[in-house]
Design a protein around this motif. Structure first.
Motif, short mmCIF file in Angstrom:
data_model
loop_
_atom_site.label_atom_id
_atom_site.label_comp_id
_atom_site.label_asym_id
_atom_site.label_seq_id
_atom_site.Cartn_x
_atom_site.Cartn_y
_atom_site.Cartn_z
N VAL A 1 0.83 -1.19 0.00
CA VAL A 1 0.00 0.00 0.00
C VAL A 1 0.87 1.25 0.00
O VAL A 1 1.94 1.28 0.60
N ASN B 1 -0.10 5.20 0.88
CA ASN B 1 -1.16 6.06 1.38
C ASN B 1 -0.71 7.52 1.39
O ASN B 1 0.38 7.83 1.89
N ALA C 1 -1.58 10.39 3.36
CA ALA C 1 -2.29 10.52 4.63
C ALA C 1 -2.33 11.96 5.10
O ALA C 1 -1.42 12.76 4.82
N VAL D 1 -7.16 9.41 5.03
CA VAL D 1 -6.24 9.06 3.94
C VAL D 1 -6.88 9.54 2.64
O VAL D 1 -7.94 9.05 2.23
N HIS E 1 -5.59 5.97 -1.11
CA HIS E 1 -5.12 4.65 -0.70
C HIS E 1 -4.89 3.86 -1.98
O HIS E 1 -5.84 3.53 -2.71
N ASN F 1 -3.52 0.46 -3.46
CA ASN F 1 -3.34 -0.86 -2.85
C ASN F 1 -3.34 -1.97 -3.91
O ASN F 1 -4.38 -2.56 -4.21
N ASN G 1 -8.95 4.03 -2.88
CA ASN G 1 -10.04 4.43 -2.00
C ASN G 1 -9.59 5.64 -1.17
O ASN G 1 -8.43 6.07 -1.24
N THR G 2 -10.53 6.14 -0.37
CA THR G 2 -10.29 7.24 0.56
C THR G 2 -10.86 6.86 1.91
O THR G 2 -11.97 6.30 1.98
N PHE G 3 -10.10 7.12 2.99
CA PHE G 3 -10.55 6.88 4.36
C PHE G 3 -10.80 8.24 5.01
O PHE G 3 -9.87 9.04 5.14
N TRP H 1 -14.20 3.93 5.34
CA TRP H 1 -13.77 3.86 3.96
C TRP H 1 -14.89 4.30 3.03
O TRP H 1 -16.07 4.06 3.30
N GLU I 1 -14.80 1.79 -3.07
CA GLU I 1 -13.59 1.34 -3.74
C GLU I 1 -13.66 1.57 -5.24
O GLU I 1 -14.73 1.44 -5.86
#
Length: 323
Positions: A47, A49, A51, A60, A63, A65, A77-79, A84, A87
């Motif tokens: 991964v 990130n 951040a 994040v 992301h 991955n 993706n985004t956190f 989350w 995707e």
């Protein structure tokens, strides 16, 4: 630390994982992040990130991955806010056992992601890039280098890392203050070879040229030439993989001078990335390779303003050129 009219250039080499590199002032359009490494044969996933803070559970923005799980794919993706988002899936562009280069280019509304010199996908911003404070890497990955390239703005005191910043000390390949690059021209991403670029107004003292590239398995040699007018080659850098040598010379007045070959190490290996930083000093060119002092070349041609062109040809794939 003085402000320099140049993009930031913050390379880190062969860091252990997990690794994180601060981004002073956050990301802005025109900046980019280069990640170069190797996918191990045993890899399952890794991964990268972008951040918004250093602590676990922070937001994040991106992301990235890659997953090798039988249905090989890259998940993006985004956190945000503890959860989350949706995707996004892309087909896998990486292969186990091979080197790779991923570039995240920040634009106004998206990240443009390039893999091995080709456009891979776009990822629309869900979090403003200005909030991104660290880039992090972890997982089944041999990380060779991670480089933050600025977009012409100021990054925490002139676009360059403060000493003591994690991952940027001499052991990690960071440049000490006396060796900070001065660059003024826009970056050229993945230019074609042979490459030719001009120095407006000449090279000038304390100007730095950065050349990043990859040497294919079949590579035998390539050449980096600093030219003055049509006939004079002020500095000729000629890595010869078939001789395990790095030849330096000048072609002035219709003849070659004495060759210089001695180096403490050789960064040019088939199947490997390299990073050269070539600085024009008052008395000599100072050259760094992969963040380490490589060689000095005393000037044989002193009218820097007449050094007007950079030419690169031979067995090399260029990732990035800037001066």
């Amino acid at each position: 630390m003085s402000y320099l009219p140049a993009p930031g250039y913050m390379p880190t080499y062969n860091p252990p994982l997990p690794y994180s590199q601060p981004i002073p002032g956050g990301l802005r359009p025109g900046m980019s992040i280069y990640v170069q490494g190797t996918v191990p044969h045993h890899t399952k996933r890794f991964v990268v990130n972008l951040a918004c803070a250093s602590h676990d559970g922070c937001d994040v923005a991106l992301h990235f991955n890659p997953r090798f799980d039988g249905k090989d794919k890259v998940v993006l993706n985004t956190f945000q806010g503890g959860r989350w988002g949706k995707e996004e899936h892309q087909s896998m562009p990486l292969k186990k056992g091979e080197h790779f280069e991923v570039v995240f280019i920040v634009s106004g509304d998206r990240y443009q992601i390039r893999v091995n010199g080709n456009h891979f996908c776009d990822y629309m911003h869900r979090i403003p890039p200005e909030r991104v404070m660290e880039v992090k890497a972890d997982g089944d990955l041999q990380l060779q280098s991670m480089t933050l390239l600025g977009g012409g703005g100021m990054m925490g005191g002139g676009g360059y890392p403060q000493m003591g910043m994690p991952g940027m000390g001499p052991a990690a390949g960071g440049y000490p203050p006396s060796n900070l690059p001065m660059m003024t021209a826009p970056a050229s991403y993945h230019p074609q070879v042979p490459y030719s670029g001009s120095f407006p107004g000449g090279l000038g003292s304390k100007r730095t040229v950065v050349v990043r590239g990859f040497l294919p398995q079949h590579a035998k040699q390539f050449r980096i030439n600093f030219k003055a007018g049509p006939n004079e080659t002020v500095l000729h850098i000629n890595p010869r993989l078939n001789e395990r040598a790095v030849v330096r010379n000048s072609y002035l007045g219709g003849r070659w001078g004495p060759e210089e070959r001695e180096v403490q190490f050789n960064p040019f290996q088939a199947g490997q990335y390299f990073d050269l930083s070539i600085r024009c000093g008052n008395q000599q060119f100072k050259v760094f390779a992969n963040g380490q002092p490589f060689f000095n070349y005393k000037h044989r041609f002193h009218n820097f303003q007449q050094i007007d062109r950079l030419e690169i040809d031979g067995d090399v794939v260029l990732s990035y050129v800037q001066f």
